[in-house]
Enzyme design. Structure first.
Site, short mmCIF file in Angstrom:
data_model
loop_
_atom_site.label_atom_id
_atom_site.label_comp_id
_atom_site.label_asym_id
_atom_site.label_seq_id
_atom_site.Cartn_x
_atom_site.Cartn_y
_atom_site.Cartn_z
N GLY A 24 46.05 -72.61 34.51
CA GLY A 24 45.45 -71.31 34.73
C GLY A 24 46.10 -70.24 33.88
N GLY A 25 46.28 -69.07 34.50
CA GLY A 25 46.86 -67.94 33.79
C GLY A 25 48.25 -68.22 33.26
N GLY A 59 36.76 -70.55 -4.36
CA GLY A 59 37.45 -69.66 -3.44
C GLY A 59 38.64 -70.31 -2.78
CB ALA A 60 39.40 -73.80 -1.84
#
Length: 517
Positions: free
Chosen positions: A172-173, A407-408
């Protein structure tokens, strides 16, 4: 006059009671399962006799729901400071034998006080998580306690290293505090980490799942990427934490623990030449290259089980600590995809926060193509790599080994993205796209009209490489520092690291940039 014996006796009795934690029966039950208790974990982390405990006599202050009169030694968490390799480190270790290690107001206060001190002192924090979660009897005080811990995790981020060890339940949290730290180490035995358990998932969605499918170390390390390291047991997890700390500075104003060798060794390593496949289409195992570059092959890989097409981790080169980011051509051809972009960007930002030089090894054909990648946001995720490298002001040294396309090429820290030094092997190809793809577009008619189209295509591809993709063309235009043979890589890197350690770079004043997330 000497102190009265009754005071000393009371002190010893209280210490003994507090250190007994949940009682010998509970401690023995853990040992029978092969598990360390909270105090044993602390002792295993530190050099013998160096742990100074804080809050030994703390206890809960809850007087509701049957809690009154029930002692909770240390309020279920051990906190303090000890030494790892001669350097101080703060620790908190949740004690499952005391109220299931659940977090209440005093439990939270002990952790927060420790983190406040660590920020003032500039020392790393190791948190050992083994808790049933929020202490229900304390209601909103327990929720408030978690909020205060989370707040300090964020305040401390980039100030001093934070390492989380998941050695038991973390649900959980409670899982968000480790998620806010720099590195998570999780044991395969006894540990789980998740937000919603199988019962909640079943009730909410109708899906039937097991704990192993959602919360195991294997799933968190290889599927979700939440966990950076896995360990078989507590002892291995603590050893991993010590090994990781050995590469890191104590805080963001100190340098990493460099130990430069007395003299620089520029001798070539002929084995490196032999590791390069003669066929350019054959993949290169980047791990073999890294093991030749780092001292004694000692490379601490981070996120080894997740997004394996990118390798990141820490090593030393002739004593200088560095972070290494490298494409792995034997997995997905070394392309960057959504997960590997996230993996690389976060590692780069950690290195930058803590003054660790970044070494980038490039062999990349591009970003991963595909509908799933496009719909999943590869543009947004790939931009994280561009942002992280451009924002980093630490020394950045790049080696282009073979392919560096489109772009890589930029996303792997080219000179345009702020690399201080860029070296290329003679086998490097730097271009908008591969030669085969480029000639099919540029010379479509010539290939179609040729008597032997395949031969013509190969001829044009070779010509394209020489004219447009050669590392010498890039060197001529000032895009790379030098072309070197693979055998020279370790010596060149050692010299480059030493030459850039004094780097200082100022940036435009601003609160912070807006990284694509």
């Amino acid at each position: 006059m000497a102190i009265e014996a009754r005071f000393l006796k009371e002190l010893e009795t209280r210490r003994k009671t507090a250190r007994a934690a949940g009682g010998e029966d509970k401690l023995e039950a853990r040992r029978a399962k092969g598990l360390m208790n909270a105090r044993e974990r602390v002792e295993a982390l530190f050099q013998p006799g160096t742990f100074m405990e804080w809050g030994l006599h703390a206890d809960h202050d809850c007087h509701d729901f049957g809690m009154e009169g029930k002692p909770m030694p240390g309020d279920g968490v051990i906190t303090g400071v000890g030494y790892v390799d001669g350097r101080p480190v703060a620790v908190f270790s949740q004690d499952f034998t005391v109220g299931g290690g659940a977090l209440g107001r005093i439990h939270s206060k002990k952790i927060c006080d420790l983190m406040d001190y660590a920020m003032r002192a500039g020392i790393p924090v190791v948190g050992i998580n083994d808790s049933g979660g929020a202490r229900i009897q304390e209601g909103d005080d327990s929720l408030s306690g978690y909020g205060q811990v989370f707040y300090r995790n964020v305040l401390a981020s980039g100030v001093m290293p934070q390492i989380s060890i998941i050695a038991g339940p973390c649900a959980g949290g409670a899982a968000y505090s480790p998620a806010l730290t720099d590195f998570i180490i999780m044991t395969r035995k006894n540990a789980n980490m998740f937000i919603c358990g199988p019962e909640v998932i079943k009730a909410a969605t109708g899906q039937t799942v097991t704990m192993d499918e959602i919360g195991s170390a294997s799933v968190n390390a290889s599927v979700s990427g939440n966990v950076h390291f896995t360990a078989e047991d507590d002892a291995e997890a603590l050893a991993l934490a010590r090994r990781l700390l050995a590469f890191l500075p104590a805080n963001n104003v100190m340098d990493p623990p460099h130990a430069p060798t007395p003299s620089l060794n520029m001798a070539p390593d002929p084995v490196m030449n032999e590791l390069v496949p003669s066929d350019a289409k054959m993949p290169l195992d980047i791990n073999k290259i890294i093991s030749r570059l780092v001292d004694n092959g000692d490379f601490l890989e981070v996120h080894r089980e997740w997004a394996k097409n990118l390798v990141v981790g820490f090593g030393r080169v002739q004593g200088i600590v560095c972070g290494i980011v490298a494409n792995q051509p034997i997995v997905k051809a070394g392309t960057l995809d959504i997960d590997s972009s996230d993996k690389g960007a976060r590692f780069i930002r950690f290195c930058n926060a803590f003054n660790i030089p970044i070494v980038t090894l490039v062999d990349i054909p591009g970003f991963m193509p595909g509908v799933a990648q496009e719909r999943g946001g590869i543009i947004r995720h790939g931009a994280k790599m561009l942002f992280a490298y451009a924002a980093a002001s630490v020394p950045k040294i790049t080696f282009i080994l073979r392919k560096a396309y489109g772009g890589a090429y930029l996303a792997m820290c080219s000179s345009d993205m702020g690399a201080d030094l860029v070296y290329a092997w003679p086998t490097a190809e730097i271009a908008v796209m591969g030669a085969e793809g480029a000639v099919k577009i540029l010379y479509k008619r010539e290939i179609a009209a040729a008597k032997d189209p395949k031969a013509k295509e190969a001829e044009l591809a070779a010509e394209y490489r020489d004219k447009f993709a050669s590392p010498y063309q890039a060197a001529r235009k000032g895009l790379i520092t030098d072309v070197i043979e693979p055998a020279q890589t370790r010596g060149t890197l050692a010299m480059a690291l030493r030459n850039t350690l004094s780097k200082r770079e100022t940036r435009p004043p601003k609160k912070h940039g807006n990284m694509p997330l």
